[in-house]
Design a protein around this motif. Structure first.
Motif, mmCIF file in Angstrom:
data_model
loop_
_atom_site.group_PDB
_atom_site.id
_atom_site.type_symbol
_atom_site.label_atom_id
_atom_site.label_comp_id
_atom_site.label_asym_id
_atom_site.label_seq_id
_atom_site.Cartn_x
_atom_site.Cartn_y
_atom_site.Cartn_z
ATOM 1 N N ILE A 95 42.126 118.985 24.602
ATOM 2 C CA ILE A 95 42.954 119.016 24.145
ATOM 3 C C ILE A 95 42.768 117.769 23.297
ATOM 4 C CG2 ILE A 95 44.389 119.630 21.771
ATOM 5 C CD1 ILE A 95 45.792 121.418 23.557
ATOM 6 N N SER A 96 42.061 117.685 21.714
ATOM 7 C CA SER A 96 41.694 116.462 21.212
ATOM 8 C C SER A 96 42.258 116.470 19.260
ATOM 9 C CB SER A 96 40.378 115.570 21.273
ATOM 10 O OG SER A 96 39.531 116.551 20.790
ATOM 11 N N ILE A 97 42.776 115.095 19.524
ATOM 12 C CA ILE A 97 42.767 115.664 17.456
ATOM 13 C C ILE A 97 41.831 114.734 17.563
ATOM 14 C CG2 ILE A 97 44.714 114.757 16.066
ATOM 15 C CD1 ILE A 97 45.356 117.031 17.767
ATOM 16 N N SER A 98 41.235 115.061 16.009
ATOM 17 C CA SER A 98 40.055 114.009 15.316
ATOM 18 C C SER A 98 40.482 114.016 14.070
ATOM 19 C CB SER A 98 38.477 114.269 15.480
ATOM 20 O OG SER A 98 38.684 114.571 16.967
ATOM 21 N N ALA A 99 40.467 113.004 13.445
ATOM 22 C CA ALA A 99 40.169 112.357 11.911
ATOM 23 C C ALA A 99 38.993 111.971 11.159
ATOM 24 C CB ALA A 99 41.469 111.787 11.566
ATOM 25 N N ASP A 100 38.968 112.409 10.028
ATOM 26 C CA ASP A 100 38.035 111.153 8.885
ATOM 27 C C ASP A 100 38.948 110.129 8.089
ATOM 28 O OD1 ASP A 100 35.914 112.252 10.382
ATOM 29 O OD2 ASP A 100 35.627 114.217 8.443
ATOM 30 N N ILE A 101 38.394 109.892 8.537
ATOM 31 C CA ILE A 101 38.756 107.874 7.772
ATOM 32 C C ILE A 101 38.065 107.559 6.565
ATOM 33 C CG2 ILE A 101 39.966 105.900 7.915
ATOM 34 C CD1 ILE A 101 40.844 107.402 9.567
ATOM 35 N N ILE A 102 38.396 107.548 5.680
ATOM 36 C CA ILE A 102 37.643 107.366 4.310
ATOM 37 C C ILE A 102 38.537 105.820 3.519
ATOM 38 C CG2 ILE A 102 37.209 107.080 1.599
ATOM 39 C CD1 ILE A 102 35.568 109.383 4.017
ATOM 40 N N ILE A 103 37.703 105.208 3.535
ATOM 41 C CA ILE A 103 37.732 103.151 3.019
ATOM 42 C C ILE A 103 37.590 102.785 1.241
ATOM 43 C CG2 ILE A 103 37.768 101.234 3.460
ATOM 44 C CD1 ILE A 103 36.941 102.089 6.665
ATOM 45 N N HIS A 104 38.431 102.613 0.617
ATOM 46 C CA HIS A 104 37.859 102.301 -0.574
ATOM 47 C C HIS A 104 38.561 101.208 -0.794
ATOM 48 C CE1 HIS A 104 38.883 106.364 -1.838
ATOM 49 N NE2 HIS A 104 37.872 105.812 -1.647
ATOM 50 N N ALA A 105 37.547 99.656 -1.409
ATOM 51 C CA ALA A 105 38.401 98.360 -2.302
ATOM 52 C C ALA A 105 39.569 99.101 -3.115
ATOM 53 C CB ALA A 105 37.358 98.393 -3.438
ATOM 54 N N LYS A 106 40.297 97.803 -2.645
ATOM 55 C CA LYS A 106 41.907 96.847 -3.832
ATOM 56 C C LYS A 106 41.435 97.205 -5.160
ATOM 57 C CE LYS A 106 45.098 96.741 0.051
ATOM 58 N NZ LYS A 106 46.142 97.512 -0.436
ATOM 59 N N ASP A 107 40.613 96.058 -4.878
ATOM 60 C CA ASP A 107 39.315 95.701 -6.528
ATOM 61 C C ASP A 107 38.433 95.412 -5.810
ATOM 62 O OD1 ASP A 107 39.162 94.298 -8.338
ATOM 63 O OD2 ASP A 107 40.932 93.320 -8.156
ATOM 64 N N SER A 108 37.782 96.368 -6.694
ATOM 65 C CA SER A 108 35.969 96.161 -6.915
ATOM 66 C C SER A 108 35.106 95.485 -8.098
ATOM 67 C CB SER A 108 35.587 97.911 -6.961
ATOM 68 O OG SER A 108 35.762 98.641 -8.336
ATOM 69 N N SER A 109 36.087 94.629 -8.457
ATOM 70 C CA SER A 109 35.657 94.138 -9.475
ATOM 71 C C SER A 109 34.450 92.929 -8.393
ATOM 72 C CB SER A 109 36.444 93.060 -10.063
ATOM 73 O OG SER A 109 37.165 92.517 -9.540
ATOM 74 N N GLY A 110 33.538 93.084 -8.823
ATOM 75 C CA GLY A 110 31.829 91.872 -8.546
ATOM 76 C C GLY A 110 31.992 92.648 -7.054
ATOM 77 N N LEU A 111 32.779 94.276 -6.890
ATOM 78 C CA LEU A 111 31.586 94.483 -5.180
ATOM 79 C C LEU A 111 30.860 95.283 -5.034
ATOM 80 C CD1 LEU A 111 34.830 94.291 -3.808
ATOM 81 C CD2 LEU A 111 32.850 92.898 -2.799
ATOM 82 N N GLU A 112 29.099 95.297 -5.586
ATOM 83 C CA GLU A 112 28.922 96.782 -5.118
ATOM 84 C C GLU A 112 29.045 97.647 -4.168
ATOM 85 O OE1 GLU A 112 24.850 95.557 -6.475
ATOM 86 O OE2 GLU A 112 24.942 93.547 -5.838
ATOM 87 N N HIS A 113 29.030 97.310 -2.956
ATOM 88 C CA HIS A 113 28.977 97.915 -1.318
ATOM 89 C C HIS A 113 29.694 99.007 -1.771
ATOM 90 C CE1 HIS A 113 25.095 95.737 -1.923
ATOM 91 N NE2 HIS A 113 25.116 97.235 -1.908
ATOM 92 N N LEU A 114 30.902 98.897 -2.038
ATOM 93 C CA LEU A 114 32.520 99.716 -1.009
ATOM 94 C C LEU A 114 32.513 100.343 -2.648
ATOM 95 C CD1 LEU A 114 34.780 96.967 -0.002
ATOM 96 C CD2 LEU A 114 33.554 98.419 1.720
ATOM 97 N N VAL A 115 33.011 101.542 -1.884
ATOM 98 C CA VAL A 115 34.194 102.551 -3.398
ATOM 99 C C VAL A 115 35.246 102.203 -3.577
ATOM 100 C CG1 VAL A 115 34.872 105.083 -2.911
ATOM 101 C CG2 VAL A 115 33.449 104.374 -1.125
ATOM 102 N N PRO A 116 35.270 102.373 -5.216
ATOM 103 C CA PRO A 116 36.379 101.490 -6.296
ATOM 104 C C PRO A 116 37.323 102.620 -6.193
ATOM 105 C CG PRO A 116 33.796 102.782 -7.624
ATOM 106 C CD PRO A 116 33.997 102.884 -5.937
ATOM 107 N N PRO A 117 38.592 101.811 -6.149
ATOM 108 C CA PRO A 117 39.269 102.281 -5.955
ATOM 109 C C PRO A 117 39.663 103.707 -6.900
ATOM 110 C CG PRO A 117 39.671 100.386 -6.889
ATOM 111 C CD PRO A 117 38.507 100.253 -6.836
#
Length: 231
Positions: free
Chosen positions: A200-222
């Protein structure tokens, strides 16, 4: 004098979680209850996977609350090992589920391309159960296409020794109550033709966003800046 330099590693994180035997037993019982509540038939020789059986939000189950709180700390530790400043990120569980493998059942090679990080936590696991397998799709050293995976090359022993420079798969060693964290885009599965004793195993998917995406091109916006289409 000659030297070898190995570049572009895949970084896999492993750590003990530290749940008591009693807490693990309660979670195991809950996984069996979820299995009984399955709404679909599964394929022969394939593991029961809760995400395909109507149980893909295990992180919302109060019985697993403590486990997922502990795992959050390990996700951040993994990111910090990659020198990522987690204070600039919002991190979410998007899906979480249990898997059960009996007898020769396995989990086919797959990726979680809808997420950023994934993990496997071994809630019930014996040394003789099927191991996690990672597959190298890049094969940077494979100077002849198919060289590292060819059955005839293997039979003729063209490759005299398998190691990290010439293998296309890795069997990853882990123990009960340990977690393994890796990028979701990594092709992975479990060994086939292994006799599992209710693994028995437990798995999960993790999504990561930027707290503040100003000036960022490659992170998911808030997510609070998103606008939903009208239904």
């Amino acid at each position: 004098m000659s030297d070898i330099f190995n570049f572009f590693p895949l970084t896999i994180y492993k750590s003990k979680i530290g749940l008591s035997h009693d807490e693990r037993s309660l979670l195991i019982d809950e996984v069996y209850n979820l299995e009984k509540d399955s709404d679909k038939l599964k394929s022969n020789n394939k593991a029961w996977t809760g995400d395909t059986q109507g149980h893909e939000f295990l992180h919302e189950n109060d019985k697993f609350k403590n486990l997922f709180i502990i795992i959050e700390k390990h996700i951040k530790k993994y990111l910090e090992k990659l020198n990522i400043d987690t204070k600039l990120l919002d991190i979410y569980y998007s899906r979480a589920w249990a898997t059960i493998s009996r007898n020769a059942e396995n989990i086919s090679p797959h990726k979680h391309i809808q997420s950023h990080l994934s993990f496997a936590y071994y809630l019930k696991f014996k040394k003789t159960d099927s191991k996690l397998v990672f597959f190298d799709e890049n094969r940077h050293n494979e100077f002849l296409p198919g060289l590292f995976t060819s059955k005839s090359v293997n039979k003729k022993k063209v490759i005299t020794k398998r190691d990290l420079t010439n293998t296309s798969t890795i069997l990853f060693e882990a123990n009960e109550d340990e977690i393994v964290i890796f990028p979701s885009k990594t092709l992975h599965g479990t060994q086939s033709n292994i006799n599992n004793d209710d693994r028995i195993s437990i798995s999960a998917d993790i999504i990561i966003h930027a707290k503040d995406s100003s000036g960022l091109e490659h992170l998911v916006p808030p997510i609070n800046k998103w606008k939903k289409f009208d239904d």
